[in-house]
Design an enzyme around this catalytic site. Structure first.
Site, short mmCIF file in Angstrom:
data_model
loop_
_atom_site.label_atom_id
_atom_site.label_comp_id
_atom_site.label_asym_id
_atom_site.label_seq_id
_atom_site.Cartn_x
_atom_site.Cartn_y
_atom_site.Cartn_z
N HIS A 16 0.81 -0.93 0.24
CA HIS A 16 -0.13 -0.23 0.08
C HIS A 16 1.15 1.16 -0.15
O HIS A 16 1.34 1.72 1.52
CB HIS A 16 -0.90 -0.35 0.90
CG HIS A 16 -2.10 1.24 1.22
ND1 HIS A 16 -2.79 1.06 1.69
CD2 HIS A 16 -1.84 2.13 0.65
CE1 HIS A 16 -3.35 1.95 1.77
NE2 HIS A 16 -3.23 3.25 1.37
N HIS A 39 1.12 4.99 -2.61
CA HIS A 39 1.06 5.69 -3.62
C HIS A 39 2.66 6.42 -4.06
O HIS A 39 2.62 7.08 -3.47
CB HIS A 39 -0.34 6.48 -3.38
CG HIS A 39 -1.38 5.96 -2.46
ND1 HIS A 39 -2.30 5.86 -3.13
CD2 HIS A 39 -1.98 5.38 -1.46
CE1 HIS A 39 -3.28 4.97 -2.27
NE2 HIS A 39 -3.24 5.14 -1.25
N HIS A 79 -9.37 1.00 -0.61
CA HIS A 79 -9.52 1.50 0.04
C HIS A 79 -10.43 0.93 1.05
O HIS A 79 -12.05 1.98 0.22
CB HIS A 79 -9.25 3.38 0.13
CG HIS A 79 -8.20 3.34 -0.14
ND1 HIS A 79 -6.76 2.23 -1.39
CD2 HIS A 79 -6.30 4.39 -0.05
CE1 HIS A 79 -5.64 3.10 -1.65
NE2 HIS A 79 -5.53 4.05 -0.59
N GLU A 122 -10.64 3.48 6.03
CA GLU A 122 -10.07 4.76 6.77
C GLU A 122 -10.48 5.63 7.46
O GLU A 122 -10.38 5.95 8.32
CB GLU A 122 -9.58 5.64 4.85
CG GLU A 122 -8.40 6.37 5.90
CD GLU A 122 -7.52 6.80 4.11
OE1 GLU A 122 -8.16 7.11 3.27
OE2 GLU A 122 -5.89 7.11 4.82
N ASP A 132 1.75 3.88 2.97
CA ASP A 132 0.51 5.14 1.64
C ASP A 132 0.97 6.23 1.35
O ASP A 132 1.48 6.01 -0.60
CB ASP A 132 -0.32 5.38 2.79
CG ASP A 132 -1.30 6.07 2.13
OD1 ASP A 132 -2.20 5.45 1.66
OD2 ASP A 132 -2.11 6.20 3.21
N ASP A 133 1.80 7.50 1.83
CA ASP A 133 2.44 8.38 1.29
C ASP A 133 3.59 8.84 2.07
O ASP A 133 4.00 9.91 2.61
CB ASP A 133 1.49 9.10 0.75
CG ASP A 133 0.08 8.90 -0.12
OD1 ASP A 133 0.24 9.23 -0.71
OD2 ASP A 133 -1.06 8.42 0.74
N1 ADE Z 1 -4.28 8.32 -2.27
C1 ADE Z 1 -3.18 9.13 -1.34
N2 ADE Z 1 -2.99 8.26 -0.82
C2 ADE Z 1 -4.63 8.27 0.07
C3 ADE Z 1 -5.37 7.40 0.90
N3 ADE Z 1 -4.40 8.19 1.99
N4 ADE Z 1 -6.14 7.07 1.41
C4 ADE Z 1 -6.76 7.70 -0.05
N5 ADE Z 1 -6.60 7.59 -1.20
C5 ADE Z 1 -5.00 8.01 -1.67
ZN ZN Z 2 -3.71 4.58 0.52
#
Ligand code: ADE
Ligand code: ZN
Length: 342
Positions: A13, A15, A193, A196, A274-275
């Site tokens: 997971h 992006h 997703h 969250e 995630d990011d």
């Molecule tokens: N796109 C990038 N990061 C995300 C996240 N945490 N939740 C949903 N979409 C995303």
């Molecule tokens: Zn995500």
């Protein structure tokens, strides 16, 4: 080097656009003549405290504007894969969301050409096994998601699966039922997703209405004990992202992060970034945060790494290779000496 640093793992997971480091964002902005609303990488970093997912997504989307050419997509993916390989990541299933770029008329051939070349080169250079998962953005219509499936068809053979991302609240998985049906018919692996910021019912919808195999985040599952039992019984993997959940105010304190309870309940939980620059850490930082805040020991960390391969969309031999690598993993020498490992 710590136990975590050398632990073989898969990342499920992350992006790709969310791996853009501020310095790289400024470099690409200069290369492409794109203006940014911040004076410097430090000024941008100072913005990385978020009130929630939608606040983050506004900033993230702004950052995506610097990605324009095949070379940009190559450089972005190459940097993430190089760094991950150095963190013990053997396999990376990477989300990529083409819709922002299609809005700016950047052809899929530029987008995918760059990312796929980087995946091939990284495999040759470091052995990391990279794969692409295409994300449809759920704040858009289902018709747009179906158009996306058409747009990426030329790359069908190089796309492992599809998922759903972006603003969750008010955009339940059921809005995309036909999208997932169409993707399944094309043989894509399916993930979504859910849970969250959204409720446990979104996780149920993702499974029951959309038929997905994996849940991204799934944080809200613990609000529904029957759902937890079901996830455990059915072996549905959750791709959890602790530092993301902390930065996006999904959780207020990692010492009560539900991953430990879910693990004890038999759910196949995995740890992911995630990011990473936006949330303060790559995958090993996420493992380390759980080690620190939940008091996880090496056996539990190794169990999470095993889960990352078991929950991957890799074929049987790739999964087995990963599991064997975890089982064969020895703590690095300084851990053995310093921490009295026996
Ligand atoms: N796109 C990038 N990061 C995300 C996240 N945490 N939740 C949903 N979409 C995303
Ligand atoms: Zn995500």
């Amino acid at each position: 080097m710590s136990f975590i640093d050398t632990l073989p793992k898969a990342e499920l997971h992350v992006h790709l656009e969310g791996t853009l480091e501020p310095e790289q964002m400024f470099q690409l902005a200069a290369r492409n003549g794109v203006g940014l609303p911040w004076d410097s990488a430090e000024a941008l970093r100072a913005e990385f405290t978020f009130t929630g997912l939608e606040h983050f997504l506004r900033l993230y989307t702004e950052g995506c504007r610097v990605l324009c050419t095949r070379q940009d997509f190559y450089d972005l993916a190459a940097a993430y894969l190089r760094r991950s390989a150095a963190e013990g990541v053997l396999r990376a299933e990477v989300f990529f969301a083409p819709q922002n770029f299609l809005d700016r008329d950047i052809p899929v051939t530029e987008q995918f050409g760059g990312v796929l070349d980087a995946i091939d080169d990284a495999r040759a250079d470091t052995g990391i096994d990279g794969a692409m998962l295409v994300i449809a953005q759920r704040h858009r219509t289902e018709a747009a998601a179906l158009e996306l499936l058409e747009a990426v068809r030329p790359f069908r053979d190089r796309i492992l699966g599809v998922g759903l991302g972006s603003a969750e609240r008010g955009n339940p998985p059921s809005k995309f039922a036909r999208f997932f049906t169409a993707a399944r018919a094309e043989g894509y692996r399916l993930t979504c997703h859910a849970g969250e910021e959204g409720p446990p019912s979104y996780i149920r919808e993702a499974l029951d209405v959309c038929g997905v195999e994996r849940i991204d985040h799934g944080y809200a599952a613990t609000q529904d004990p029957d759902l937890v039992t079901r996830l455990a019984d059915d072996g549905v993997p959750l791709t959890m992202c602790p530092l993301s959940n902390l930065r996006l105010q999904v959780t207020s304190d990692l010492s009560t992060y539900p991953l430990a309870d879910l693990m004890k309940a038999g759910v196949l939980v995995t740890v992911n970034s995630d990011d990473p620059p936006y949330f303060g850490g790559y995958v090993n930082d996420n493992y380390a945060a759980l080690e620190r805040h939940l008091g996880l020991g090496n056996a539990e960390l190794a169990a999470l790494a095993r889960n990352s391969f078991a929950g991957s969309f890799g074929d049987r031999s790739a999964v087995d290779r990963g599991l064997t690598a975890v089982d064969d993993h020895e703590p690095p020498a300084e851990v053995t000496a310093g921490a009295g490992w026996r």
